[in-house]
Write a protein that holds these residues in place. Structure first.
Motif, mmCIF file in Angstrom:
data_model
loop_
_atom_site.group_PDB
_atom_site.id
_atom_site.type_symbol
_atom_site.label_atom_id
_atom_site.label_comp_id
_atom_site.label_asym_id
_atom_site.label_seq_id
_atom_site.Cartn_x
_atom_site.Cartn_y
_atom_site.Cartn_z
ATOM 1 N N PRO A 211 60.777 5.187 59.029
ATOM 2 C CA PRO A 211 62.242 5.031 58.985
ATOM 3 C C PRO A 211 62.748 3.890 59.852
ATOM 4 C CG PRO A 211 61.671 6.782 60.495
ATOM 5 C CD PRO A 211 60.370 6.316 59.884
ATOM 6 N N LEU A 212 61.863 3.190 60.535
ATOM 7 C CA LEU A 212 62.270 2.150 61.473
ATOM 8 C C LEU A 212 62.222 0.779 60.804
ATOM 9 C CD1 LEU A 212 60.341 3.389 64.637
ATOM 10 C CD2 LEU A 212 62.715 3.869 63.969
ATOM 11 N N ARG A 213 63.357 0.106 60.788
ATOM 12 C CA ARG A 213 63.449 -1.232 60.212
ATOM 13 C C ARG A 213 63.596 -2.245 61.337
ATOM 14 N NH1 ARG A 213 63.908 -1.374 54.927
ATOM 15 N NH2 ARG A 213 64.528 -3.572 55.019
ATOM 16 N N PHE A 214 62.862 -3.340 61.201
ATOM 17 C CA PHE A 214 62.953 -4.386 62.209
ATOM 18 C C PHE A 214 64.373 -4.937 62.249
ATOM 19 C CE2 PHE A 214 58.365 -4.757 60.886
ATOM 20 C CZ PHE A 214 57.893 -4.061 61.993
ATOM 21 N N GLY A 215 64.860 -5.164 63.459
ATOM 22 C CA GLY A 215 66.231 -5.613 63.651
ATOM 23 C C GLY A 215 67.165 -4.510 64.102
ATOM 24 N N MET A 216 66.725 -3.238 63.987
ATOM 25 C CA MET A 216 67.556 -2.131 64.458
ATOM 26 C C MET A 216 67.818 -2.261 65.963
ATOM 27 S SD MET A 216 66.075 1.360 62.705
ATOM 28 C CE MET A 216 66.654 1.944 61.119
ATOM 29 N N GLN A 220 70.269 2.813 66.772
ATOM 30 C CA GLN A 220 69.824 3.009 65.391
ATOM 31 C C GLN A 220 68.396 3.543 65.344
ATOM 32 O OE1 GLN A 220 70.726 -1.117 64.322
ATOM 33 N NE2 GLN A 220 72.120 -0.361 62.715
ATOM 34 N N VAL A 221 67.543 3.070 66.266
ATOM 35 C CA VAL A 221 66.172 3.571 66.330
ATOM 36 C C VAL A 221 66.174 5.065 66.643
ATOM 37 C CG1 VAL A 221 64.039 3.496 67.687
ATOM 38 C CG2 VAL A 221 65.112 1.363 66.912
ATOM 39 N N ALA A 222 66.955 5.468 67.648
ATOM 40 C CA ALA A 222 67.028 6.880 68.011
ATOM 41 C C ALA A 222 67.545 7.721 66.848
ATOM 42 C CB ALA A 222 67.914 7.061 69.237
ATOM 43 N N TRP A 266 63.229 -7.309 71.164
ATOM 44 C CA TRP A 266 63.422 -8.693 71.568
ATOM 45 C C TRP A 266 64.901 -9.030 71.401
ATOM 46 C CZ3 TRP A 266 60.704 -12.293 67.420
ATOM 47 C CH2 TRP A 266 61.075 -11.888 66.142
ATOM 48 N N TYR A 267 65.261 -10.283 71.684
ATOM 49 C CA TYR A 267 66.680 -10.635 71.766
ATOM 50 C C TYR A 267 66.980 -11.908 70.970
ATOM 51 C CZ TYR A 267 67.069 -7.060 75.330
ATOM 52 O OH TYR A 267 67.069 -5.854 75.984
ATOM 53 N N PRO A 268 66.776 -11.885 69.658
ATOM 54 C CA PRO A 268 67.033 -13.108 68.870
ATOM 55 C C PRO A 268 68.509 -13.491 68.807
ATOM 56 C CG PRO A 268 66.541 -11.259 67.423
ATOM 57 C CD PRO A 268 66.263 -10.788 68.818
ATOM 58 N N ALA A 269 69.395 -12.529 69.019
ATOM 59 C CA ALA A 269 70.832 -12.827 68.957
ATOM 60 C C ALA A 269 71.543 -12.366 70.223
ATOM 61 C CB ALA A 269 71.463 -12.163 67.735
ATOM 62 N N GLY A 270 70.794 -12.185 71.304
ATOM 63 C CA GLY A 270 71.392 -11.810 72.577
ATOM 64 C C GLY A 270 71.476 -10.327 72.846
ATOM 65 N N THR A 271 71.225 -9.482 71.860
ATOM 66 C CA THR A 271 71.219 -8.032 72.032
ATOM 67 C C THR A 271 69.864 -7.496 71.589
ATOM 68 O OG1 THR A 271 72.179 -7.726 69.822
ATOM 69 C CG2 THR A 271 73.710 -7.822 71.693
ATOM 70 N N PRO A 272 69.441 -6.334 72.108
ATOM 71 C CA PRO A 272 68.099 -5.832 71.770
ATOM 72 C C PRO A 272 67.972 -5.479 70.295
ATOM 73 C CG PRO A 272 69.332 -4.199 73.033
ATOM 74 C CD PRO A 272 70.119 -5.460 73.073
ATOM 75 N N LEU A 274 64.911 -4.366 67.273
ATOM 76 C CA LEU A 274 63.542 -3.892 67.098
ATOM 77 C C LEU A 274 62.658 -5.006 66.552
ATOM 78 C CD1 LEU A 274 61.729 -1.336 67.256
ATOM 79 C CD2 LEU A 274 62.261 -0.956 64.833
ATOM 80 N N GLY A 275 61.634 -5.377 67.328
ATOM 81 C CA GLY A 275 60.738 -6.447 66.918
ATOM 82 C C GLY A 275 59.339 -5.985 66.589
ATOM 83 N N ALA A 276 58.955 -4.789 67.078
ATOM 84 C CA ALA A 276 57.616 -4.272 66.806
ATOM 85 C C ALA A 276 57.617 -2.773 67.053
ATOM 86 C CB ALA A 276 56.576 -4.966 67.680
#
Length: 358
Positions: A211-216, A220-222, A266-272, A274-276
Motif C-alpha cells: 500500500p506504500l507509494r513512493f512520494g507519500m 500518508q504512510v501511517a 528524502w526531500y526532493p521538494a523540501g518536505t519528507p 517516501l523514497g524507499a
C-alpha cells in the motif's frame, strides 16, 4: 592483507587481559603507541570529531582503535572477518557461531562468579571483563573466486577499559564510532514469522510496494499502514558536526514493527517524501519478483535464483552497498537480516533516483 586473502590459521592470536588490554594493545595508549604496538600498521580509515581523533580502523590487522580524551585508547573493536583470534582464559571469542560462543561465555562467567547481561544486539556483555559481543555476516569466496555473502553470522567483539565497562555502547567515545541509540534493541531472540502469518504485498517497480507509494508523506504512510504508529524514528540535523542539535530536524526513517517494514524518506521538494521501503526479513510481508520469494528465505538460495533469472532473461546484475544484489534498473536490493546464528533475506525497494547507501 584483507579477509579474502587471510586464512584462519594466518590470523594473529591475542589474549584478552580484562579491562587492561588485548594482545599488544593497552587501554590508555596514545595513537602513536597503538601504531607502534601494531608493528607500524597503517590506519587507512579514521575519523575526528570536533578536532579530536575519535577512531582509527586498521584494515590489515582487523581492529578499530577507539579513543577518548587525550586522545587515549579507550576501546578496541575486533572484526569478525579478519581480526585476530582473541582468547579469554580457555574461551575463544572471535569468528565463532554466536550461540556456541554465548554458551562458553556463560559457562566461564559461572565459574568466575561474574554476571552476564544482554547488550543492544542481543549478544552477551560482561562488565567485569569489559566485553560486549556482537556478530557480523560471514563472507567467503565462490568457486570462481568472487566474494559472496554467507548464510550465517560469526562473532566479533568490543573490548573496553574500566571507565566504559558499565555501558560500552552508551559511552561517548564508542558512540562516535558506532551510534546504536536509535537502533531496535534485541532481547536476545530472533523469531521468524511463518509465511502463513505474513500478508502478501505486490511490488510495482519504481512506483510502490504493497500500500506504500513512493512520494507519500509520513502521515500518508501511517494511514496506508492502517494508522500504525512508528515504533522508532531516525533523523538528523543539517550540521552533523555540531553537538547542540542546531537547525531543523529532518526525518530519515520510521520503523513499523506490526507491518514489518521501515519507511525511508528524502526531500526532493523540501518536505519528507517516501523514497524507499525496507521489508524486514524476519517479520515483513511476503513479496515476490519473477516467481522468486524475496523475504524470509535462505539468502544464498534467493541470490542464486535471482542470478539464474537475470541470466535467463539477459538482465544485468547490480550490486549495492554491503553486497546487496538486485536486477539492474529496478531499484530492488536483496538484503540480509540476522536470525540468531543465521541470516534470512529481506529487501529494499526504492524510488527512481534514490541512491541507496545501505
Amino acid at each position: 592483507m584483507r579477509w579474502w586473502n587471510r586464512k584462519p590459521e594466518e590470523r594473529a592470536r591475542w589474549t584478552l587481559d580484562p579491562l587492561v588490554g588485548v594482545g599488544p594493545l593497552r587501554f590508555g595508549m596514545s595513537p602513536d603507541q597503538v601504531e607502534a604496538a601494531l608493528d607500524g600498521a597503517v590506519a587507512y580509515v579514521s575519523q575526528s570529531t570536533e578536532n579530536r581523533l575519535s577512531w582509527q580502523q586498521y584494515g590489515d590487522v582487523g581492529v578499530t582503535a577507539i579513543y577518548g580524551q587525550g586522545p587515549r585508547l579507550a576501546a578496541v573493536a575486533i572484526h569478525a572477518l579478519d581480526g585476530p583470534q582473541v582468547r579469554l582464559r580457555d574461551t575463544e571469542l572471535i569468528a565463532r557461531v554466536p550461540s556456541e560462543a554465548c554458551s562458553d561465555i556463560q559457562d566461564l562467567a559461572r565459574r568466575e562468579g561474574v554476571a552476564v547481561r544482554v547488550n543492544w544486539s542481543g549478544d552477551p556483555e560482561v562488565e567485569a571483563w569489559g566485553v560486549s559481543m556482537g556478530a557480523a555476516q560471514e563472507w567467503g569466496l565462490s568457486p570462481e573466486g568472487f566474494a559472496q555473502r554467507g548464510d550465517r553470522v560469526i562473532t566479533d567483539a568490543l573490548l573496553v577499559g574500566p571507565e566504559l565497562a558499565g555501558d560500552p555502547y552508551g559511552a561517548e567515545p564508542v558512540v562516535r564510532w558506532r551510534d546504536v541509540r536509535e537502533r531496535e534493541p534485541n532481547p536476545g531472540a530472533w523469531p521468524v514469522t511463518a509465511d502463513r502469518d505474513r500478508p502478501r504485498w505486490d511490488w510495482a517497480p519504481l512506483e510502490s510496494v504493497g500500500p506504500l507509494r513512493f512520494g507519500m508523506g509520513p502521515q500518508q504512510v501511517a494511514a496506508a499502514l492502517d494508522g500504525e504508529a512508528s515504533a522508532a524514528r531516525k533523523g538528523h540535523y543539517p550540521w552533523s558536526w555540531r553537538s547542540d542539535g542546531a537547525g531543523q530536524w529532518y526525518l530519515d526513517e520510521e520503523r513499523f514493527d506490526r507491518a514489518g517494514v521501515t519507511a525511508h524518506y528524502w526531500y526532493p521538494a523540501g518536505t519528507p517524501a517516501l523514497g524507499a521501503v525496507t521489508v524486514h526479513g524476519r517479520t515483513g510481508p511476503r513479496v515476490a519478483w519473477g516467481g522468486i520469494e524475496l523475504i524470509g528465505r535462505t539468502l544464498s538460495a534467493v541470490e542464486a535464483a535471482l542470478i539464474r533469472y537475470l541470466e535467463d532473461h539477459g538482465t544485468d546484475l547490480r550490486v549495492g552497498c554491503g553486497g546487496d544484489l538486485g536486477p539492474d534498473g529496478s531499484h530492488l536490493y536483496v538484503r540480509a537480516a540476522r536470525a540468531g546464528d543465521a541470516v534470512v533475506s529481506e529487501a529494499r525497494f526504492c524510488a527512481p533516483g534514490w541512491e541507496d547507501h545501505g
